[in-house]
Design a protein around this motif. Structure first.
Motif, PDB file in Angstrom:
ATOM      1  N   VAL A  77       5.161   5.158   6.910  1.00  0.00           N
ATOM      2  CA  VAL A  77       3.705   5.631   6.540  1.00  0.00           C
ATOM      3  C   VAL A  77       3.655   7.038   7.233  1.00  0.00           C
ATOM      4  O   VAL A  77       2.886   7.950   6.679  1.00  0.00           O
ATOM      5  N   GLY A 104       1.115   4.223  -2.829  1.00  0.00           N
ATOM      6  CA  GLY A 104       1.213   5.520  -2.561  1.00  0.00           C
ATOM      7  C   GLY A 104       2.306   6.480  -2.956  1.00  0.00           C
ATOM      8  O   GLY A 104       2.091   7.628  -3.552  1.00  0.00           O
ATOM      9  N   ASN A 105       3.447   5.710  -2.965  1.00  0.00           N
ATOM     10  CA  ASN A 105       4.783   6.397  -3.222  1.00  0.00           C
ATOM     11  C   ASN A 105       4.463   6.734  -4.741  1.00  0.00           C
ATOM     12  O   ASN A 105       4.871   7.964  -5.352  1.00  0.00           O
ATOM     13  N   GLU A 109       5.310   1.657  10.611  1.00  0.00           N
ATOM     14  CA  GLU A 109       4.655   2.687  10.791  1.00  0.00           C
ATOM     15  C   GLU A 109       5.236   3.871  10.731  1.00  0.00           C
ATOM     16  O   GLU A 109       4.664   4.832   9.981  1.00  0.00           O
ATOM     17  N   GLU A 143       0.897  -1.236  -0.008  1.00  0.00           N
ATOM     18  CA  GLU A 143      -0.014   0.117  -0.062  1.00  0.00           C
ATOM     19  C   GLU A 143       0.929   1.371  -0.036  1.00  0.00           C
ATOM     20  O   GLU A 143       0.649   2.137  -0.703  1.00  0.00           O
ATOM     21  N   ARG A 144       2.067   1.172   0.595  1.00  0.00           N
ATOM     22  CA  ARG A 144       2.839   2.472   0.735  1.00  0.00           C
ATOM     23  C   ARG A 144       3.503   2.566  -0.592  1.00  0.00           C
ATOM     24  O   ARG A 144       3.752   3.687  -1.137  1.00  0.00           O
ATOM     25  N   GLU A 145       3.853   1.407  -1.135  1.00  0.00           N
ATOM     26  CA  GLU A 145       4.502   1.624  -2.544  1.00  0.00           C
ATOM     27  C   GLU A 145       3.500   2.303  -3.518  1.00  0.00           C
ATOM     28  O   GLU A 145       4.235   2.918  -4.396  1.00  0.00           O
ATOM     29  N   ASN A 192       5.361   9.707   5.434  1.00  0.00           N
ATOM     30  CA  ASN A 192       4.650   9.677   4.010  1.00  0.00           C
ATOM     31  C   ASN A 192       3.482  10.689   4.148  1.00  0.00           C
ATOM     32  O   ASN A 192       3.158  11.528   3.295  1.00  0.00           O
ATOM     33  N   ALA A 209      -2.504   1.645   4.535  1.00  0.00           N
ATOM     34  CA  ALA A 209      -1.360   1.033   5.279  1.00  0.00           C
ATOM     35  C   ALA A 209      -1.323   1.408   6.869  1.00  0.00           C
ATOM     36  O   ALA A 209      -0.886   0.408   7.728  1.00  0.00           O
ATOM     37  N   LEU A 210      -1.630   2.559   7.078  1.00  0.00           N
ATOM     38  CA  LEU A 210      -1.430   2.999   8.583  1.00  0.00           C
ATOM     39  C   LEU A 210      -2.683   2.167   9.336  1.00  0.00           C
ATOM     40  O   LEU A 210      -2.361   1.730  10.672  1.00  0.00           O
ATOM     41  N   ARG A 238      -3.964   5.640   0.032  1.00  0.00           N
ATOM     42  CA  ARG A 238      -3.076   4.249   0.022  1.00  0.00           C
ATOM     43  C   ARG A 238      -2.220   4.513   1.486  1.00  0.00           C
ATOM     44  O   ARG A 238      -2.121   3.308   2.291  1.00  0.00           O
ATOM     45  N   TYR A 239      -1.740   5.632   1.776  1.00  0.00           N
ATOM     46  CA  TYR A 239      -1.059   6.007   2.971  1.00  0.00           C
ATOM     47  C   TYR A 239      -1.891   5.408   4.258  1.00  0.00           C
ATOM     48  O   TYR A 239      -1.538   4.718   5.144  1.00  0.00           O
TER      49      TYR A 239
END
Length: 327
Positions: free
Chosen positions: A221, A178-179, A218, A174-176, A224, A197-198, A193-194
């Motif tokens: 995230v 978001g990136n 964490e 999810e973080r990827e 970000n 993940a959180l 997306r971030y």
């Protein structure tokens, strides 16, 4: 000796002379479809796992017709290629099969027979009927969102049944995503997306005794989220997530820097200076931190000058005050 020289000298043409360039090329290519409908030649090896079904891929590609030097289709002119999902955004069957055989960083050349490309009708006016096409494809990266999407669709109780490694993997995916969206300047989509993940990580922290394994994920995230809220011009939220990051690592230079940026936008100059000086202490040679301190100094001087001017106007003698009270 060319085919024309052979004919002039009474020498029958060789088998190669009767073949087209694509036919000659196909002889040294690997059959990946099983019926020689999709052929592959690796130009540069990749690394890691091959692309998974239902993945979203980041690729550069150019498609060529035989006897043509310029591509009929290419995305190489784009500064940042668009993320494309297999089964949805990839329309050529041959390209999808080809991508499933590739690894990150790989550059390969493919020949697609008509069945795996544009069929018996072609795609007028660019693609003639029954055309075999050549594609050069570079796989920059891929993200497998199918597993993540399925996991996020589960209830909290169902997610709790999975091991921690699974949760960390989904949160990282999810973080990827978001990136990638952040790099596309799609800040609202990146924020979603971030936050997904959180949420996964926060749920796990509530039941997990392995806090030392969850907190590093964490922290990334939270950093970000702080950055994306700065991009969305919402400094109060940026400060909130930056301060949450500092609860995990109070000396984290990025978190201190984000908080300083947010406070500067909020015109909380003393607080901004505190955060930025602490960030500078952690990374004295960081140009971004040093430049932000210079910006803070300039803003603060302007603020002091405005306050001084306002006070001067409020308490300056009024020229007409002597007439007050006269009949």
């Amino acid at each position: 000796m060319s085919v024309f020289s052979r004919l002039r000298n009474g020498i029958p043409p060789s088998r190669d002379d009767c073949q087209s360039p694509y036919e000659r090329l196909s002889q040294r290519m690997l059959d990946i479809s099983g019926d020689r409908g999709v052929l592959k030649d690796i130009i540069r090896e990749g690394a890691g796992d091959t692309v998974t079904p239902d993945a979203s891929v980041l690729v550069k590609y150019s498609g060529y017709l035989e006897h043509m030097d310029k591509p009929f289709d290419s995305n190489c002119f784009r500064k940042t290629p668009r993320l494309m999902k297999l089964g949805e955004d990839i329309t050529l069957w041959g390209m999808e099969l080809g991508l499933l055989s590739m690894r990150r960083g790989e550059l390969a050349r493919f020949l697609f027979k008509p069945t795996y490309a544009y069929g018996t009708l072609g795609c007028p006016p660019l693609i003639p009927p029954n055309a075999t096409v050549l594609f050069e494809i570079e796989l920059i990266d891929f993200l497998d969102s199918a597993e993540s999407d399925k996991f996020c669709a589960l209830t909290a109780e169902q997610q709790e049944q999975f091991p921690l490694e699974k949760v960390l993997k989904v949160a990282a995916t999810e973080r990827e995503f978001g990136n990638y969206l952040f790099r596309q300047n799609r800040f609202c989509d990146a924020k979603v997306r971030y936050k997904r993940a959180l949420l996964l990580l926060h749920r796990r922290l509530a039941i997990c005794k392995e806090q030392h394994l969850v907190e590093p994920a964490e922290l990334l995230v939270l950093l970000n989220l702080s950055f994306v809220y700065l991009k969305l011009d919402r400094p109060a939220m940026a400060l909130r997530y930056g301060e949450q990051a500092l609860l995990i690592d109070q000396r984290n230079a990025k978190a201190l820097f984000r908080c300083g940026q947010a406070c500067l936008l909020l015109t909380e100059y003393e607080q901004a200076r505190d955060f930025l000086v602490r960030a500078q202490k952690e990374q004295p040679c960081n140009h971004d931190i040093n430049n932000e301190l210079k910006k803070l100094s300039s803003h603060y001087r302007d603020y002091v000058d405005r306050e001084r001017e306002m006070c001067h106007r409020m308490f300056a003698p009024c020229g007409s005050s002597s007439s007050v009270g006269r009949n």
